[in-house]
Scaffold this active site. Sequence first.
Site, PDB file in Angstrom:
ATOM      1  N   CYS A 120       6.953 -10.969   6.280  1.00 23.83           N
ATOM      2  CA  CYS A 120       5.847 -10.524   5.426  1.00 23.83           C
ATOM      3  C   CYS A 120       6.370  -9.376   4.582  1.00 23.83           C
ATOM      4  CB  CYS A 120       4.661 -10.058   6.272  1.00 23.83           C
ATOM      5  SG  CYS A 120       3.141  -9.888   5.284  1.00 23.83           S
ATOM      6  N   CYS A 122       4.244  -6.663   3.604  1.00 18.97           N
ATOM      7  CA  CYS A 122       3.394  -5.462   3.616  1.00 18.97           C
ATOM      8  C   CYS A 122       4.082  -4.220   4.173  1.00 18.97           C
ATOM      9  CB  CYS A 122       2.071  -5.731   4.334  1.00 18.97           C
ATOM     10  SG  CYS A 122       2.250  -6.223   6.046  1.00 18.97           S
ATOM     11  N   CYS A 130       0.826  -7.852   0.854  1.00 18.26           N
ATOM     12  CA  CYS A 130       1.751  -8.812   1.473  1.00 18.26           C
ATOM     13  C   CYS A 130       2.525  -9.650   0.451  1.00 18.26           C
ATOM     14  CB  CYS A 130       0.986  -9.724   2.429  1.00 18.26           C
ATOM     15  SG  CYS A 130       0.115  -8.800   3.715  1.00 18.26           S
ATOM     16  N   LYS A 195      -4.966 -16.977   9.669  1.00 18.61           N
ATOM     17  CA  LYS A 195      -4.967 -15.525   9.824  1.00 18.61           C
ATOM     18  C   LYS A 195      -6.132 -14.973   9.031  1.00 18.61           C
ATOM     19  CE  LYS A 195      -2.273 -11.373   9.021  1.00 18.61           C
ATOM     20  NZ  LYS A 195      -0.962 -10.825   8.646  1.00 18.61           N
ATOM     21  N   ARG A 205      -1.616  -1.364  11.697  1.00 20.82           N
ATOM     22  CA  ARG A 205      -1.236  -0.801  10.391  1.00 20.82           C
ATOM     23  C   ARG A 205      -0.789   0.654  10.520  1.00 20.82           C
ATOM     24  NH1 ARG A 205      -5.856  -3.838   6.680  1.00 20.82           N
ATOM     25  NH2 ARG A 205      -5.180  -5.952   7.230  1.00 20.82           N
ATOM     26  N   ARG A 217      -7.227  -7.227   2.023  1.00 19.31           N
ATOM     27  CA  ARG A 217      -6.463  -8.461   2.003  1.00 19.31           C
ATOM     28  C   ARG A 217      -7.349  -9.718   1.906  1.00 19.31           C
ATOM     29  NH1 ARG A 217      -1.940  -5.758   3.142  1.00 19.31           N
ATOM     30  NH2 ARG A 217      -1.441  -4.887   5.190  1.00 19.31           N
ATOM     31  N   LYS A 248      -5.201 -16.066  14.461  1.00 17.52           N
ATOM     32  CA  LYS A 248      -5.161 -14.612  14.590  1.00 17.52           C
ATOM     33  C   LYS A 248      -6.358 -13.992  13.902  1.00 17.52           C
ATOM     34  CE  LYS A 248      -2.507 -10.753  12.982  1.00 17.52           C
ATOM     35  NZ  LYS A 248      -1.622 -10.321  11.961  1.00 17.52           N
ATOM     36  N   TYR A 313       0.184  -7.318  23.192  1.00 18.01           N
ATOM     37  CA  TYR A 313       0.757  -6.015  23.561  1.00 18.01           C
ATOM     38  C   TYR A 313       0.636  -5.767  25.064  1.00 18.01           C
ATOM     39  CZ  TYR A 313       0.397  -5.720  18.555  1.00 18.01           C
ATOM     40  OH  TYR A 313       0.518  -6.009  17.218  1.00 18.01           O
TER      41      TYR A 313
END
Length: 323
Positions: A120, A122, A130, A195, A205, A217, A248, A313
């Site tokens: 990407c 971004c 992006c 997404k 971010r 976005r 996502k 995560y």
Amino acid sequence: MSFPTHRYRRLRLTDSLREMVRETTLSPSDFIAPLFVVPGSGVRQAVPSMPGVDRTSPELAGKDAKALFDLGVKSVILFGIPDAKDAVGTSSADPNGPVCLAVKAIKAESPKTVVITDVCLCEYTSHGHCGVLKGETVENDPTLKILAAEAVAHAKAGADIVAPSDMMDGRVAAIRQTLDREGFLNVAILAYSAKYASGFYGPFRDAAESTPSFGDRRAYQMDPANVREAIKEILSDVEEGADLVMVKPAMTYLDVVRAAKEATNIPVAAYNVSGEYAMVKAAAANGWIDGPRVTLEILTSIRRAGADLILTYHAKEASEWLG
Ligand code: PBG
């Protein structure tokens, strides 16, 4: 009358019975662990909005990937925070940038780890969008070749899978053709197909320093209200050559995960994103929920909805809890 013939509680009586009739499994090999990589060496910085998540320099990403592999987590996905940004994201294809160096470090430290790279712009553009801009509009077609060059740089460094997350139309085909032309026939593509333009990306971010400097976005990521459109996106990505597809975020899009699973026969991944992680961590830190219990329940639910793989995560701690 089903009762008293059917007593469903019979099969819930013991751990063994419950395990025998369990419909969904959860194991460390279902997880893909996101790693944030910064330039330098010996760097490890905590991300305040994501307790337990660090940004590290490439060689420490190698160590972290090895520790994950030893817990059964076979794959990581890399996000880079470069030294330099410009309007067209030039540093995204830097062979000496943090992502390429981390791919090499991980392959040296933990050769069996499947290394995925996020593709990407971004993190690499000065404006944080992006793709490249014309005025305040992100231009689709001129962005494609920059993304393809980024994917090739990652492949040259040794990535096994590239994962475009930009949401430009036609990027899977552009990346596939370019990888093939450069000889990377066996580098796979995990497409962030569905997404959504989500409020759940905030902590990411902060970690990736990729907040857009103006606007949002919504003109390229999907409208949270749509599910039929997700299936269109998924089917085009499959046609363009995606080897795996992704939905996502995950938790508030489990219906989309289910629809994706039913619409395709290639592996479906779901991204349990930063905001979802941060909410669980914050509530657990306040003692309002039982963190490990809620985490495993969330991950099981994502699998139950149809995800083969979960980017999360929680990968490390959940693998420890699953023992
Ligand atoms: C890059 C990208 C983002 C995430 C993954 N890849 C951020 C965004 O689209 O703004 C979010 C992941 C997360 O929130 O955990 N485009």
